[in-house]
Design a protein around this motif. Structure first.
Motif, PDB file in Angstrom:
ATOM      1  N   HIS A 598     -38.938   0.542   8.044  1.00  8.22           N
ATOM      2  CA  HIS A 598     -39.310  -0.530   7.134  1.00  8.22           C
ATOM      3  C   HIS A 598     -40.577  -0.116   6.382  1.00  8.22           C
ATOM      4  N   ARG A 599     -41.176  -1.064   5.695  1.00  7.31           N
ATOM      5  CA  ARG A 599     -42.360  -0.752   4.886  1.00  7.31           C
ATOM      6  C   ARG A 599     -43.488  -0.218   5.760  1.00  7.31           C
ATOM      7  N   ILE A 600     -44.003   0.969   5.395  1.00  2.00           N
ATOM      8  CA  ILE A 600     -45.136   1.592   6.075  1.00  2.00           C
ATOM      9  C   ILE A 600     -46.161   1.972   5.011  1.00  2.00           C
ATOM     10  N   VAL A 601     -47.352   1.420   5.112  1.00  3.36           N
ATOM     11  CA  VAL A 601     -48.379   1.610   4.084  1.00  3.36           C
ATOM     12  C   VAL A 601     -49.389   2.675   4.467  1.00  3.36           C
ATOM     13  N   ASN A 602     -49.746   2.743   5.741  1.00  4.67           N
ATOM     14  CA  ASN A 602     -50.806   3.654   6.170  1.00  4.67           C
ATOM     15  C   ASN A 602     -50.430   5.113   5.920  1.00  4.67           C
ATOM     16  N   ASP A 603     -51.367   5.885   5.350  1.00  7.21           N
ATOM     17  CA  ASP A 603     -51.099   7.280   4.994  1.00  7.21           C
ATOM     18  C   ASP A 603     -50.776   8.128   6.220  1.00  7.21           C
ATOM     19  N   ARG A 604     -51.539   7.939   7.297  1.00  4.21           N
ATOM     20  CA  ARG A 604     -51.314   8.738   8.512  1.00  4.21           C
ATOM     21  C   ARG A 604     -49.933   8.474   9.089  1.00  4.21           C
ATOM     22  N   ASP A 605     -49.524   7.204   9.078  1.00  3.58           N
ATOM     23  CA  ASP A 605     -48.205   6.865   9.598  1.00  3.58           C
ATOM     24  C   ASP A 605     -47.104   7.469   8.734  1.00  3.58           C
ATOM     25  N   GLN A 606     -47.292   7.438   7.432  1.00  2.26           N
ATOM     26  CA  GLN A 606     -46.292   8.020   6.528  1.00  2.26           C
ATOM     27  C   GLN A 606     -46.157   9.523   6.752  1.00  2.26           C
ATOM     28  N   ILE A 617     -34.532  14.372   3.311  1.00  2.00           N
ATOM     29  CA  ILE A 617     -34.234  13.210   2.476  1.00  2.00           C
ATOM     30  C   ILE A 617     -35.102  13.155   1.223  1.00  2.00           C
ATOM     31  N   GLY A 618     -35.713  14.280   0.912  1.00  2.00           N
ATOM     32  CA  GLY A 618     -36.411  14.377  -0.355  1.00  2.00           C
ATOM     33  C   GLY A 618     -37.428  13.283  -0.568  1.00  2.00           C
ATOM     34  N   GLY A 619     -37.305  12.571  -1.703  1.00  2.00           N
ATOM     35  CA  GLY A 619     -38.276  11.548  -2.062  1.00  2.00           C
ATOM     36  C   GLY A 619     -37.964  10.181  -1.514  1.00  2.00           C
ATOM     37  N   LEU A 620     -36.931  10.053  -0.670  1.00  2.00           N
ATOM     38  CA  LEU A 620     -36.567   8.736  -0.161  1.00  2.00           C
ATOM     39  C   LEU A 620     -37.716   8.103   0.616  1.00  2.00           C
ATOM     40  N   LEU A 621     -38.448   8.928   1.377  1.00  2.00           N
ATOM     41  CA  LEU A 621     -39.554   8.388   2.171  1.00  2.00           C
ATOM     42  C   LEU A 621     -40.725   7.936   1.302  1.00  2.00           C
ATOM     43  N   LYS A 622     -40.777   8.385   0.062  1.00  2.00           N
ATOM     44  CA  LYS A 622     -41.868   7.941  -0.810  1.00  2.00           C
ATOM     45  C   LYS A 622     -41.760   6.465  -1.153  1.00  2.00           C
ATOM     46  N   GLU A 623     -40.597   5.862  -0.847  1.00  2.00           N
ATOM     47  CA  GLU A 623     -40.435   4.430  -1.085  1.00  2.00           C
ATOM     48  C   GLU A 623     -41.021   3.583   0.036  1.00  2.00           C
ATOM     49  N   LEU A 624     -41.426   4.200   1.153  1.00  2.00           N
ATOM     50  CA  LEU A 624     -41.876   3.427   2.306  1.00  2.00           C
ATOM     51  C   LEU A 624     -42.976   2.404   1.974  1.00  2.00           C
ATOM     52  N   PRO A 625     -43.988   2.746   1.161  1.00  2.00           N
ATOM     53  CA  PRO A 625     -45.056   1.761   0.916  1.00  2.00           C
ATOM     54  C   PRO A 625     -44.608   0.562   0.085  1.00  2.00           C
ATOM     55  N   ILE A 626     -43.473   0.655  -0.610  1.00  2.00           N
ATOM     56  CA  ILE A 626     -43.090  -0.424  -1.530  1.00  2.00           C
ATOM     57  C   ILE A 626     -41.781  -1.089  -1.132  1.00  2.00           C
ATOM     58  N   LEU A 627     -41.277  -0.799   0.072  1.00  2.00           N
ATOM     59  CA  LEU A 627     -40.027  -1.425   0.488  1.00  2.00           C
ATOM     60  C   LEU A 627     -40.229  -2.927   0.679  1.00  2.00           C
ATOM     61  N   PRO A 628     -39.360  -3.760   0.094  1.00  2.00           N
ATOM     62  CA  PRO A 628     -39.482  -5.201   0.328  1.00  2.00           C
ATOM     63  C   PRO A 628     -38.990  -5.573   1.720  1.00  2.00           C
ATOM     64  N   THR A 629     -39.276  -6.800   2.130  1.00  2.00           N
ATOM     65  CA  THR A 629     -38.816  -7.285   3.428  1.00  2.00           C
ATOM     66  C   THR A 629     -37.293  -7.230   3.491  1.00  2.00           C
ATOM     67  N   ARG A 630     -36.781  -6.848   4.677  1.00  2.00           N
ATOM     68  CA  ARG A 630     -35.340  -6.697   4.976  1.00  2.00           C
ATOM     69  C   ARG A 630     -34.768  -5.383   4.462  1.00  2.00           C
ATOM     70  N   LYS A 631     -35.493  -4.651   3.649  1.00  2.00           N
ATOM     71  CA  LYS A 631     -35.008  -3.343   3.209  1.00  2.00           C
ATOM     72  C   LYS A 631     -35.549  -2.279   4.164  1.00  2.00           C
ATOM     73  N   ALA A 632     -34.711  -1.307   4.495  1.00  2.00           N
ATOM     74  CA  ALA A 632     -35.120  -0.252   5.429  1.00  2.00           C
ATOM     75  C   ALA A 632     -34.348   1.016   5.130  1.00  2.00           C
TER      76      ALA A 632
END
Length: 720
Positions: A598-606, A617-632
């Motif tokens: 789900h949404r992960i904002v902290n740089d260390r966690d990312q 998965i290329g750039g898919l993980l770059k969406e982690l900070p902006i994922l809305p609720t229920r999206k994963a």
């Protein structure tokens, strides 16, 4: 001929560009001028293109390579590069040329002929494209084949894939729960709902495959430190048990009292509980546990075990007096203390003889009579309300030692059984401090265990702890396992004292793991079980090895690390839920095969997540900070391809109690909050009082024994 036939004309209609650059992790594509600008209408259904995290195909001899769009851009060229055309009359002006970068994800194979063709997605890339190869849009059938899991038993829908035409995202429970899964995300991102959801949706689907009247044979153990999951599984077709401490009258109809009896603990957990030092205290503690558990096996009679411990304790004490020399038994004031010690021994032997059957009873009475003769021979009378004695002789002290040793040999023999200090055998937990003192006195190390004994007595006397760890007589290993492992067990840890929270979790996880090990050995089969650890970063923390002390936090982490490494072999898997993956044990995280991010904002966690994920998965993980609720983002062993999922909606009554506080409505009195601090305080204090009363009722020790054991003499002064 039974050869596959490919519809190449259809492929030409779907072409949107050509390969411009190839590497194992990235492929760059130049889009044709005729490629769709926003929506493609030639794929069977309207498809958004180009879009980040969308899919494209590159046909090859094995079928097609599946690529995930990770970058889109424009390059300004000097003239339009259109194949087959030479526009000599055009003015030489800059012209936008669109490009995109894709990440290879897998291979899509066609099965069957054109009229009955199907597609199967496989992990891995069999053949990389070459520069100039065509890139095509997937049809609606191909897009669903990429996203939908067609494995056997992949029939549990957990959400949809918005980027793939809202195709259903399904998982195979054997793969999801068969190996460890990590559900990670910040607070408010929908993490807890996903934990409850994947369990609920899986069991609901399993219920549809049952015959009428049958119930599910499932096993989930939910370690819930915040009390969130109480109502999450109420209406499922399986046994749901809820455990909690400090039960009110209303809660007793819903919850069971949480019990993790101290006799379940191994020696390391006892060492952590008592802060025993490694050089002197820990060996004595282990020996005490071993002998107490062995004595518990010797006889089912509590009086038998207590009598044996009483004789051993006093034997050690008399031997210590003999070793200390004449000052302890023939000189003043040692002779008076020795006489009082003999009086206590005689009193205790007479007391226990009334509780035991023949021939032990006669043996105790006979020894008591002989020791009384020695005591009476040196008795000098009473002076200033105090008894005084003449000196005792060496041969009299040795005679008493011989009598006690003979009594032990004849009626309380040592039995060699398959028991050790780590065996989960019930024993009199309240006696362990006295037993440690006895062993220390025998070894001449009593001065080294004073604080250890005090800590044990203090902790065991704490009513908050004794309600959980005090082993009542009706708890056995088999009914504890049956009550904890079978069905869904929701263990609310929110009111467990912080001193023992890590210890309770460590004991539960370790005992469950060891029970499944023995199940496989006996039955040669696995018993599928899943442990859910909510707020895992608080209980499975990374630690630094070294040092003499054994902390409860380290034991808790080590228990889960062992499950992470070996649990799958015995049918035990982990579901970890955490908002701070960077604080989790690297050993446990590295063993997770499926991730729901789900949404992960902290740089260390990312950064940590990027290093751990098992897929490219290329750039898919770059969406982690902006994922809305229920999206994963679902990736790993349970899904054939990493995919962005919009999770199913979980009904409000099934959601964990982790919603945000409604400050505004409370402030503006739209949502009423009536606070009666007096009744809350009374309930709080009444719970503690009731625990104290229950604890007193559990201590079934007569006044005579209290005087002998010296434990009760100091308990009133302990700092609790």
């Amino acid at each position: 001929m039974n050869l596959q036939q490919f519809d190449f004309d259809h492929l030409r209609n779907l072409t949107i560009g050509t390969v411009d650059y190839v590497s194992p992790s990235e492929i760059k594509v130049v889009l044709d001028l005729s490629a769709p600008q926003n929506t493609a209408l030639n794929t069977g259904v309207p498809t958004l293109f180009p879009r980040i995290n969308g899919f494209v195909l590159i046909p090859n001899e094995n079928g097609a390579l599946v690529g995930l769009i990770s970058w889109l851009g424009v390059e300004h060229s000097q003239y339009p590069k259109r194949k087959g055309f030479r526009d000599f009359d055009l003015i030489d002006l800059p012209f936008p040329l669109r490009k995109m970068s894709i990440t290879p994800m897998g291979s899509l194979k066609q099965v069957g002929k054109i009229k009955s063709k199907e597609y199967q997605l496989e992990r891995g890339v069999y053949s990389f494209p070459s520069v100039g190869d065509s890139v095509i849009l997937p049809s609606d059938t191909q897009l669903k084949s990429i996203v939908e899991n067609k494995e056997k038993n992949a029939n549990v829908k957990i959400g949809i894939a918005p980027i793939a035409g809202n195709a259903n995202v399904k998982i195979n429970p054997d793969k999801l729960f068969g190996r460890h899964i990590a559900i990670l995300g910040n607070t408010g991102s929908g993490k807890s709902c996903s934990v409850a959801g994947v369990i609920r949706w899986s069991l609901e689907e399993a219920s549809r495959n049952l015959k009428n009247g049958q119930s599910l044979n499932s096993r989930f153990i939910i370690l819930d430190p915040n009390g969130e999951y109480t109502d999450a599984f109420n209406d499922l077709n399986c046994e749901v048990k809820k455990f909690k401490v400090e039960l009110s009258e209303e809660e007793e109809a819903i919850f069971e009292e949480l019990k993790v009896p101290a006799w379940l603990w191994n020696s390391y957990e006892w060492s952590s509980f008592s802060n025993a030092s490694g050089r002197t205290q820990r060996p004595l503690l282990k020996q005490a546990l071993r002998e107490l558990k062995t004595n518990a096996i010797d006889s089912s009679s509590v009086s038998y075990g207590r009598t044996k411990r009483f004789i051993l304790t006093n034997l050690f004490s008399i031997q210590s007096s003999l070793n200390s020399g004449p000052s302890s038994y023939s000189e003043k004031p040692g002779r008076n203390e020795f006489g009082k010690k003999l009086s206590s021994i005689i009193h205790g032997l007479n007391y226990y003889s009334a509780q035991l059957e023949e021939p032990i009873k006669s043996g105790l009475v006979s020894i008591s009579y002989d020791i009384e003769g020695i005591r009476a021979g040196s008795y000098g009378g009473v002076y200033n309300d105090k008894e005084w004695y003449n000196g005792f002789k060496v041969n009299e002290v040795e005679t008493i030692i011989s009598l006690l040793q003979e009594l032990l040999t004849d009626h309380f023999p040592e039995t060699f059984v398959d028991s050790n200090e780590d065996s989960p055998i019930p024993f009199a937990v309240n006696e362990i401090a006295n037993y440690v003192d006895s062993l220390a006195e025998k070894e001449g190390k009593l001065q080294f265990v004073d604080f250890l004994s005090m800590r044990i007595r203090t902790m065991l006397s704490d009513s908050r702890m004794s309600a959980i760890i005090g082993g009542s007589g009706d708890i056995t290993l088999d009914n504890w396992l049956e009550n904890t492992v079978d069905g869904i067990s929701i263990i609310d840890l929110s009111l467990v004292p912080s001193d023992i929270t890590h210890l309770v979790i460590s004991v539960i996880s370790r005992v469950v793991f060891e029970s499944l090990q023995r199940y496989r050995r006996v039955n040669n089969k696995l018993l599928p079980t899943n442990i859910i650890m909510e707020e895992a970063h608080n209980f499975i923390r990374r630690y630094h090895e070294g040092g003499d002390e054994i902390s409860a936090s380290q034991l808790c982490t080590e228990s889960f690390e062992k499950i992470a490494r070996e649990g799958r072999k015995f049918g035990l898997s982990l579901t970890l839920s955490s908002q701070r993956p960077s604080e989790l044990s690297p050993t446990v995280l590295s063993q997770c095969n499926t991730f729901l991010l789900h949404r992960i904002v902290n740089d260390r966690d990312q950064e940590l997540v990027k290093k751990l994920v098992p897929d490219n998965i290329g750039g898919l993980l770059k969406e982690l900070p902006i994922l809305p609720t229920r999206k994963a983002i679902l990736l790993g062993w349970a899904t054939p391809i990493p995919i962005l999922v919009e999770m199913n909606n979980l009904e409000k009554e099934h959601r964990p109690k982790s919603e945000d506080s409604d400050f505004w409505n409370v402030w503006t009195r739209k949502s009423k909050r009536n606070v009666d601090w007096k009744s809350l305080a009374d309930d709080w204090q009444r719970n503690d009082s009731e625990l104290d009363i229950k604890e007193v009722k559990k201590v079934d020790v007569p006044t005579e024994e209290q005087n002998l054991d010296k434990q009760e003499d100091i308990e009133d002064d302990l700092p609790f």
